[in-house]
Scaffold this motif. Sequence first.
Motif, mmCIF file in Angstrom:
data_model
loop_
_atom_site.group_PDB
_atom_site.id
_atom_site.type_symbol
_atom_site.label_atom_id
_atom_site.label_comp_id
_atom_site.label_asym_id
_atom_site.label_seq_id
_atom_site.Cartn_x
_atom_site.Cartn_y
_atom_site.Cartn_z
ATOM 1 N N ILE A 291 -17.614 4.804 -22.133
ATOM 2 C CA ILE A 291 -17.398 6.000 -21.306
ATOM 3 C C ILE A 291 -17.602 7.266 -22.137
ATOM 4 O O ILE A 291 -18.229 8.230 -21.692
ATOM 5 C CB ILE A 291 -15.987 5.967 -20.694
ATOM 6 C CG1 ILE A 291 -15.910 4.857 -19.636
ATOM 7 C CG2 ILE A 291 -15.626 7.312 -20.072
ATOM 8 C CD1 ILE A 291 -14.494 4.532 -19.188
ATOM 9 N N ALA A 292 -17.090 7.255 -23.364
ATOM 10 C CA ALA A 292 -17.226 8.432 -24.238
ATOM 11 C C ALA A 292 -18.680 8.709 -24.587
ATOM 12 O O ALA A 292 -19.082 9.864 -24.754
ATOM 13 C CB ALA A 292 -16.413 8.221 -25.516
ATOM 14 N N ALA A 293 -19.492 7.653 -24.663
ATOM 15 C CA ALA A 293 -20.894 7.818 -25.070
ATOM 16 C C ALA A 293 -21.821 8.109 -23.904
ATOM 17 O O ALA A 293 -22.942 8.592 -24.099
ATOM 18 C CB ALA A 293 -21.377 6.558 -25.796
ATOM 19 N N GLY A 294 -21.384 7.840 -22.687
ATOM 20 C CA GLY A 294 -22.264 7.932 -21.522
ATOM 21 C C GLY A 294 -22.407 9.327 -20.955
ATOM 22 O O GLY A 294 -21.703 10.265 -21.343
ATOM 23 N N GLY A 295 -23.320 9.454 -20.003
ATOM 24 C CA GLY A 295 -23.566 10.731 -19.336
ATOM 25 C C GLY A 295 -22.857 10.815 -18.002
ATOM 26 O O GLY A 295 -22.024 9.967 -17.655
ATOM 27 N N ASP A 296 -23.213 11.843 -17.203
ATOM 28 C CA ASP A 296 -22.543 12.092 -15.925
ATOM 29 C C ASP A 296 -22.742 10.951 -14.939
ATOM 30 O O ASP A 296 -21.809 10.566 -14.225
ATOM 31 C CB ASP A 296 -23.054 13.404 -15.315
ATOM 32 C CG ASP A 296 -22.574 14.624 -16.106
ATOM 33 O OD1 ASP A 296 -21.608 14.475 -16.877
ATOM 34 O OD2 ASP A 296 -23.181 15.699 -15.943
ATOM 35 N N ALA B 96 -21.603 -2.895 -15.583
ATOM 36 C CA ALA B 96 -20.669 -2.475 -16.629
ATOM 37 C C ALA B 96 -21.052 -3.094 -17.974
ATOM 38 O O ALA B 96 -21.068 -2.405 -19.002
ATOM 39 C CB ALA B 96 -19.241 -2.869 -16.249
ATOM 40 N N VAL B 97 -21.364 -4.385 -17.960
ATOM 41 C CA VAL B 97 -21.769 -5.066 -19.191
ATOM 42 C C VAL B 97 -23.055 -4.445 -19.745
ATOM 43 O O VAL B 97 -23.207 -4.261 -20.958
ATOM 44 C CB VAL B 97 -21.951 -6.577 -18.947
ATOM 45 C CG1 VAL B 97 -22.570 -7.256 -20.165
ATOM 46 C CG2 VAL B 97 -20.610 -7.220 -18.608
ATOM 47 N N ALA B 98 -23.968 -4.099 -18.847
ATOM 48 C CA ALA B 98 -25.228 -3.472 -19.278
ATOM 49 C C ALA B 98 -24.961 -2.129 -19.957
ATOM 50 O O ALA B 98 -25.605 -1.792 -20.960
ATOM 51 C CB ALA B 98 -26.151 -3.287 -18.074
ATOM 52 N N LEU B 99 -24.017 -1.357 -19.431
ATOM 53 C CA LEU B 99 -23.672 -0.072 -20.045
ATOM 54 C C LEU B 99 -23.008 -0.274 -21.412
ATOM 55 O O LEU B 99 -23.256 0.490 -22.352
ATOM 56 C CB LEU B 99 -22.745 0.726 -19.134
ATOM 57 C CG LEU B 99 -23.389 1.305 -17.860
ATOM 58 C CD1 LEU B 99 -22.331 1.984 -16.995
ATOM 59 C CD2 LEU B 99 -24.496 2.305 -18.218
ATOM 60 N N LEU B 100 -22.192 -1.294 -21.520
ATOM 61 C CA LEU B 100 -21.567 -1.589 -22.821
ATOM 62 C C LEU B 100 -22.634 -1.904 -23.864
ATOM 63 O O LEU B 100 -22.540 -1.471 -25.019
ATOM 64 C CB LEU B 100 -20.607 -2.775 -22.681
ATOM 65 C CG LEU B 100 -19.356 -2.567 -21.823
ATOM 66 C CD1 LEU B 100 -18.527 -3.847 -21.781
ATOM 67 C CD2 LEU B 100 -18.511 -1.424 -22.353
#
Length: 333
Positions: A253-258, A281-285
């Motif tokens: 979450i800290a690394a992601g965008g809007d 969610a796993v893909a974003l991780l």
Amino acid sequence: MSLDNLTVKPHDRLTEALADELDGVGTLIRTRMASEHAPRIPEVTAHLVEAGGKRVRPIMTLAAAKICGYEGPYHVHLAATVEFIHTATLLHDDVVDGSGQRRGRPAANLLWDNKSSVLVGDYLFARSFQLMTEAGRLDVLKVLSNASAVIAEGEVLQLTAAQNLSTTEEVYLQVVRGKTAALFSAATQVGAMVADAPDEIVEAFYTYGDALGVSFQIADDILDFAGDAAKTGKNIGDDFRERKLTLPLIKAIAAGGDADRDFWVRTIEKGKQEDGDLDHAVALLKKYDAIEQTRIEALAWSEKAKQALKAVPQGELTDMLSELADYVVERLH
């Protein structure tokens, strides 16, 4: 190295080395979980106690006492106390989390009901306090009673932090130190205390247990997204479905965008989850390398645990405790 390729796992070696004491712990647990008037208490307790848990926490108490040269009977009482506290928290956790599995079996609250799980958990907490007084050590009683309060505090803190996207890594660590590491550190600390070990050795065992507990929980949080349900005994993605902000999510979450944040707001803060959300969610991780960064932190805590053991008497049991610190993170390879 994969755990499947390890000939003898460290907790199995500890179990073998402490077999007589563990038999005493098992006998004491079975005796004290009995109830003359409420047969449901031993039924529910036995479902968890006999489910094949590794009893890592009581093993740590027994090992610390023996490393420090203890020859009395009360390390067995304290080890049983630690297991009762742990089992009580599991019964309560499964109600709070709505978990379907525990140690590869249906959770007790599914087989009976939430009321039974909560009340039997309360009974086990009460039994644990009866047991811990039998050692006749006010200093030991203080450590274990403080740990029980910290565990409950950590669980309540998690309730308020779990779905809050502003939860920081510092708050996460506070939760983990409460709900998991507090019992690990108390388990090793009281083992040394009952043996009247010097303060610096008691402190070293505290540090070992605390760091091991943090490493253990971080590893568990990783395995919730990247583990094997058949090996962990837990459903993959439970933390996501239960909207728990664990360390991998906090980092992503800290690394992601809007756009990513909108996804986390919907799924975690608002709880509006749809088919395919866990995969996303796993893909974003993976996209933000959150799993690997979290793994590095788990390894660092494991190393801190091993370093703490350099201040305690050396021998075979100490070596096994060091290997246990490796074991909790080897699950991540």
